[in-house]
Design an enzyme around this catalytic site. Structure first.
Site, PDB file in Angstrom:
ATOM      1  CB  ALA A 202      -0.934   0.005   1.216  1.00 17.00           C
ATOM      2  CB  CYS A 327      24.866   4.048   4.125  1.00 15.66           C
ATOM      3  SG  CYS A 327      26.184   4.602   5.173  1.00 15.66           S
TER       4      CYS A 327
END
Ligand SMILES: *Cc1c(COP(=O)(O)O)cnc(C)c1O
Length: 391
Positions: A202, A327
């Site tokens: 959603a 990262c």
């Protein structure tokens, strides 16, 4: 214009206010448990869920009985892949997927490898598309599932789904697709596309976070799954747990809005995206990563050589984008998706993903263009490497 400008709609989308409005009563007056059969509170909640199920089904061209609500696409990917693997072990243990899939698919496959599955990770070409001949060569009598994402979350590339599903079926395997980035953005039709299982979420289509669905085909063929969550037998036994009624109602409304507005929105967004891309391609040593013809309408992944994507992203303080690097704790690894396109570390490290959305305005795109141009110039002026290149 409000700052910062949000251009990271592939990470998540804001909730459409019309979706919120549909959800609100289900937090307060319509708070019932959809599984309560003995009173009106339960019936009202169940009605909301039933309606949402139809709204979701209509968007992808299936029936309401083929939708299983989950906590999102990660769970839908897990349920589809693990559920098929467990159920079809008598037939074989081989799964085919692609190296550039979302981690929800890749890590699920890695998990199954530890349990005895054999998994083929197909490569992609420079444009991000798979080679159908490589898929065909990977298929065996033991292949039970081919799972290939519809549109890629990092570069937006759309795989040739119909050709892929036809090959899977030719070898008697089921075809699943993680369509989280495609559903609601481009037409997806499970019958026309030959899809047996499909994951969606959603919060990638202007609905709330924490809710999604798995489509499971019931006819031609009837797909069976081993449940991954045991309990009260909700969702026809395939996913136990009290339903997130407000979330499901929100997902349904979000799907309906996408169905009604998708065509126009896709046109508007691809025009804005192309404008952004063309303006930024005028910058020296810039490029678009992945196919530009087979692509979702709202995504552009670009690299600007001699500048770290992270650095550019930080410098563009008033524009929220995503860089091509993930990262991890200590190191800055270039994106595995970009690496699989065959891009050098340098180019992969210099990538930025622009993700436009329903609430992106032309003014915001203009601002992002100016911001990127200005910051790039500044960063390159500070770069000794760039100076060398220029000389
Ligand atoms: C966001 C995303 C997911 C994960 O969805 P959640 O609902 O956040 O679990 C899976 N696959 C793709 C392609 C995505 O973009």
């Amino acid at each position: 214009m409000e700052f910062p400008v949000y251009l990271d709609n592939n990470a998540t989308t804001p909730l459409d206010p019309r979706v919120l409005e549909a959800m609100l009563p289900y937090f307060t007056s319509k708070f019932g448990n959809a599984a309560s059969r003995s009173h009106v509170f339960g019936w009202v909640a169940e009605e909301g869920v039933d309606y949402a199920r139809e709204q979701v089904a209509k968007l992808i061209g299936c029936t309401d009985k083929e939708i299983i609500f989950t906590s999102g696409a990660t769970e839908a990917d897990n349920l589809g892949i693990k559920g098929v693997y467990e159920m079809y072990q008598g037939k074989g243990n081989h799964i085919v997927t692609v190296a550039t899939e979302h981690k929800a698919v890749l890590d699920t496959c890695i998990h199954l490898e530890k349990l005895g599955a054999r998994v083929t990770y197909l490569n992609v070409k420079e444009d991000g598309l798979i080679d159908l001949a490589e898929l065909e060569a990977a298929m065996t009598a033991e292949t039970i599932l081919v799972t290939v994402m519809y549109g890629n979350n990092e570069i937006g590339v759309i795989q040739p789904i119909r050709e892929i599903s036809a090959i899977a079926h030719q070898y008697g395997a089921l075809f699943m697709t993680d369509a989280t980035q495609a559903v609601g953005k481009i037409p997806v039709d499970v019958d026309a596309d030959g899809i047996d299982l499909l994951a969606l979420s959603a919060h990638k289509l202007y609905g709330p976070k924490g809710v999604g669905a798995l489509y499971v085909r019931r006819k031609n063929p009837r797909v069976k799954l081993t449940a991954q969550m045991d309990g009260g037998g909700h969702e026809r036994g395939m996913r136990s747990g009290t339903l997130n009624v407000p979330g499901i109602v929100g997902l349904g409304k979000a799907c309906e809005l996408c169905r009604l507005e998708m065509d126009e929105e896709a046109k508007r967004l691809s025009a804005l995206r192309d404008k952004l891309e063309q303006a930024l391609l005028l910058i020296e040593e810039s490029q678009v990563n992945g196919s530009t013809s087979q692509r979702l309408p709202h995504v552009s992944n670009m690299s600007f050589k001699y500048v770290a994507g992270e650095g550019l992203m930080m410098a563009m303080k008033d524009v929220a984008v995503s860089s091509g690097s993930a990262c991890t704790s200590a190191s800055l690894e270039p994106s595995y998706v970009l690496k699989h396109l065959g891009l050098s570390d340098d180019i992969a490290h210099s990538a930025i993903r622009f993700g436009l959305g329903r609430f992106t305005t032309a003014e915001e795109v203009d601002y992002a263009i100016e911001s990127a141009k200005k910051e790039l110039k500044q960063l390159r002026n500070l770069s000794p490497l760039w100076e060398m290149v220029k000389e």
